[in-house]
Design an enzyme around this catalytic site. Structure first.
Site, PDB file in Angstrom:
ATOM      1  CG  ASP A  67      -0.309  -0.530   2.485  1.00 46.45           C
ATOM      2  OD1 ASP A  67       0.930  -0.557   2.551  1.00 46.45           O
ATOM      3  OD2 ASP A  67      -1.035  -0.923   3.408  1.00 46.45           O
ATOM      4  CG  ASN A 136      -8.812  -1.413  12.147  1.00 48.88           C
ATOM      5  OD1 ASN A 136      -7.856  -2.040  11.691  1.00 48.88           O
ATOM      6  ND2 ASN A 136      -9.321  -0.357  11.542  1.00 48.88           N
ATOM      7  CG  HIS A 138      -5.797  -2.111   8.892  1.00 49.17           C
ATOM      8  ND1 HIS A 138      -5.869  -0.822   9.377  1.00 49.17           N
ATOM      9  CD2 HIS A 138      -4.473  -2.418   8.913  1.00 49.17           C
ATOM     10  CE1 HIS A 138      -4.668  -0.388   9.667  1.00 49.17           C
ATOM     11  NE2 HIS A 138      -3.791  -1.329   9.400  1.00 49.17           N
ATOM     12  CD  GLU A 143      -8.699   1.002   7.912  1.00 47.53           C
ATOM     13  OE1 GLU A 143      -8.649   0.036   8.696  1.00 47.53           O
ATOM     14  OE2 GLU A 143      -8.216   2.111   8.179  1.00 47.53           O
TER      15      GLU A 143
END
Ligand code: F6R
Length: 245
Positions: A67, A136, A138, A143
């Site tokens: 990314d 979280n 991801h 996400e």
């Protein structure tokens, strides 16, 4: 899934280096998926050491990254381009033309997506994919959401991720809230997936990942359960809540 628990971050990084060496050591053109963030920094030091000691050769290696932020220049110290050159590529014998990182530079959003999918197709199935995980759940910048992209896409980062990433930015600097990321389908397109997690902040996500019984798009790391060769490499602190009620 194979789970390996190491004493601490240093031991985890050395073990990660051994795993990477075992997978790619004898390959002429190893194909390696790389992550950024604080988790793999120790591994990259190990790869640099092994390259300097002629244990690992990257001359014909191809790398693909997960990314990149949108809206900051690739020469900016906060960009993932900068991170990768600074932490790894500048110190090993890899060819610039064999490095693939998603990029929006001088192109439309549409072209950025098409181009990175093409680069991923060109490299093909990776021998190993290194991953870290967000608090979280991801993976890359996929996400939690109602739907997850299979291929390269743009994502709006959650407030939690922006907040977590702000630790890398100086006071007053704007933390990007948009990124371009490899999709879940391409992440899974690797023979071996090496997922690493360390430290207290990863305790909940590690526990939930190991104990989850369902694929959940709101917990993207759960998608790794469909892959047959995942190694989860953690330190004792990150593993501490596993098994607790
Ligand atoms: C980085 C990436 C992210 C990180 C994750 C964990 O390329 O794709 O998914 O792996 O945010 O970051 P750290 O390692 O900083 O805790």
């Amino acid at each position: 899934m194979r789970i390996i628990v190491c004493k601490n971050y240093e031991e985890m990084s050395v073990k990660a280096g051994e795993i990477v060496k075992d997978v790619i050591g004898r390959l002429h053109r190893p194909k390696i998926g790389l992550a950024t963030g604080s988790t793999p920094e120790g591994l990259y030091k190990e790869l640099i050491r092994m390259n300097k000691e002629d244990i690992l050769n990257f001359e014909h290696a191809e790398t693909v990254n997960l990314d990149e932020y949108v809206g900051i220049d690739e020469n900016n110290e906060q960009s993932y381009h900068y991170y990768m050159y600074d932490k790894l590529f500048n110190h090993i014998n890899i060819k610039d033309s064999n490095i693939h990182i998603p990029s929006c530079k001088d192109k439309s959003d549409k072209d950025a997506l098409i181009d990175y999918d093409k680069e991923l197709d060109y490299v093909g199935r990776r021998d190993i994919q290194i991953l870290g995980v967000g608090n979280n759940g991801h993976i890359a910048f996929n996400e939690p959401a109602d739907k997850l992209n299979l291929r390269t896409s743009f994502v709006d980062l959650t407030d939690e991720t922006v907040e977590s990433n702000s630790r890398f930015f100086e006071d007053g600097e704007t933390v990007p809230n948009r990124a371009i990321t490899m999709g879940i389908g391409d992440i899974l397109n690797a023979d071996t997936i090496l997922m690493m997690a360390n430290g207290e902040k990863k305790q909940d996500v590690v526990k939930e990942f190991i104990e989850c019984k369902m694929l959940d798009t709101h917990f993207p790391i759960s998608m790794l359960h469909v892959h047959k060769n995942v190694i989860l490499l953690v330190d004792e602190i990150a593993y501490a809540k596993v098994g607790n009620k």
